[in-house]
Design a protein around this motif. Structure first.
Motif, PDB file in Angstrom:
ATOM      1  N   LYS A 126      -4.424   1.619   1.840  1.00 43.48           N
ATOM      2  CA  LYS A 126      -3.630   2.497   0.979  1.00 43.48           C
ATOM      3  C   LYS A 126      -2.776   3.400   1.857  1.00 43.48           C
ATOM      4  O   LYS A 126      -3.274   4.051   2.767  1.00 43.48           O
ATOM      5  CB  LYS A 126      -4.535   3.337   0.081  1.00 43.48           C
ATOM      6  CG  LYS A 126      -5.261   2.495  -0.938  1.00 43.48           C
ATOM      7  CD  LYS A 126      -6.108   3.335  -1.854  1.00 43.48           C
ATOM      8  CE  LYS A 126      -6.853   2.422  -2.813  1.00 43.48           C
ATOM      9  NZ  LYS A 126      -7.746   3.147  -3.688  1.00 43.48           N
ATOM     10  N   LEU A 127      -1.486   3.442   1.552  1.00 39.81           N
ATOM     11  CA  LEU A 127      -0.560   4.288   2.284  1.00 39.81           C
ATOM     12  C   LEU A 127      -0.463   5.653   1.610  1.00 39.81           C
ATOM     13  O   LEU A 127      -0.840   5.811   0.442  1.00 39.81           O
ATOM     14  CB  LEU A 127       0.816   3.630   2.348  1.00 39.81           C
ATOM     15  CG  LEU A 127       0.851   2.260   3.041  1.00 39.81           C
ATOM     16  CD1 LEU A 127       2.240   1.658   2.943  1.00 39.81           C
ATOM     17  CD2 LEU A 127       0.418   2.384   4.489  1.00 39.81           C
ATOM     18  N   ASP A 128       0.065   6.622   2.323  1.00 40.25           N
ATOM     19  CA  ASP A 128       0.157   7.988   1.803  1.00 40.25           C
ATOM     20  C   ASP A 128       0.940   8.077   0.501  1.00 40.25           C
ATOM     21  O   ASP A 128       0.595   8.844  -0.372  1.00 40.25           O
ATOM     22  CB  ASP A 128       0.787   8.917   2.845  1.00 40.25           C
ATOM     23  CG  ASP A 128      -0.129   9.132   4.038  1.00 40.25           C
ATOM     24  OD1 ASP A 128      -1.350   8.936   3.903  1.00 40.25           O
ATOM     25  OD2 ASP A 128       0.395   9.486   5.113  1.00 40.25           O
ATOM     26  N   GLY A 129       1.990   7.309   0.348  1.00 44.96           N
ATOM     27  CA  GLY A 129       2.832   7.387  -0.843  1.00 44.96           C
ATOM     28  C   GLY A 129       2.266   6.690  -2.069  1.00 44.96           C
ATOM     29  O   GLY A 129       2.931   6.601  -3.090  1.00 44.96           O
ATOM     30  N   GLY A 130       1.058   6.167  -1.987  1.00 47.78           N
ATOM     31  CA  GLY A 130       0.462   5.486  -3.119  1.00 47.78           C
ATOM     32  C   GLY A 130       0.641   3.980  -3.100  1.00 47.78           C
ATOM     33  O   GLY A 130       0.112   3.277  -3.953  1.00 47.78           O
ATOM     34  N   LEU A 131       1.409   3.470  -2.137  1.00 44.12           N
ATOM     35  CA  LEU A 131       1.567   2.028  -2.021  1.00 44.12           C
ATOM     36  C   LEU A 131       0.341   1.423  -1.349  1.00 44.12           C
ATOM     37  O   LEU A 131      -0.404   2.114  -0.651  1.00 44.12           O
ATOM     38  CB  LEU A 131       2.826   1.693  -1.218  1.00 44.12           C
ATOM     39  CG  LEU A 131       4.145   2.135  -1.845  1.00 44.12           C
ATOM     40  CD1 LEU A 131       5.297   1.897  -0.892  1.00 44.12           C
ATOM     41  CD2 LEU A 131       4.379   1.424  -3.161  1.00 44.12           C
TER      42      LEU A 131
END
Length: 140
Positions: A126-131
């Motif tokens: 999971k990336l910081d931006g929600g992706l």
């Protein structure tokens, strides 16, 4: 009475230490580290939104959403490195297996990503931006 308090306190500490030691030993033996050769090969990396369904993921064939990444047997990354670099914000250069996933290492030698095992040969980050980046073994 004072002698009993000391004995009970000592016994409580000894039991706590014993439980911690046996718990750590059993935990370590339950986590199996896969051989790097089990991960070597081509993987499909897909960048999706957090709420995408499997159906929408299968329709995502844009070059910006999907790429093939090669985890080389010598634990370096081959093709697809640019794709992961764009998504992670740093160029990956190597990888190594962990008991519950795969770690990706950057140019400075630090871990820049950890892909957690979900099921079978599916790993996510999971990336910081929600992706979400999903790694799945590419079809042969």
């Amino acid at each position: 009475m004072r002698g009993n308090v000391f004995t009970y306190t000592t016994m409580a500490w000894l039991m706590a230490v014993t439980l911690m030691m046996t718990g750590a030993t059993s935990m370590a033996s339950s986590l199996r580290l896969d051989d790097p050769s089990a991960f070597a090969g081509r993987w499909q990396a897909t960048l999706t939104g957090h709420n995408d369904t499997p159906e929408t993921r299968s329709l995502q064939d844009k070059p910006s959403n999907t790429c093939l990444v090669e985890l080389a047997p010598n634990q370096t990354l081959g093709e697809g490195t640019e794709c992961l670099a764009a998504w992670l914000g740093e160029a990956p250069i190597s990888w190594f297996p962990e008991p519950d996933g795969v770690a990706i290492i950057g140019e400075k030698g630090s871990k820049i990503a950890f892909f957690s095992r979900q099921r079978g040969s599916v790993y996510t980050k999971k990336l910081d931006g929600g992706l979400v980046i999903t790694l799945e073994r590419a079809p042969q």
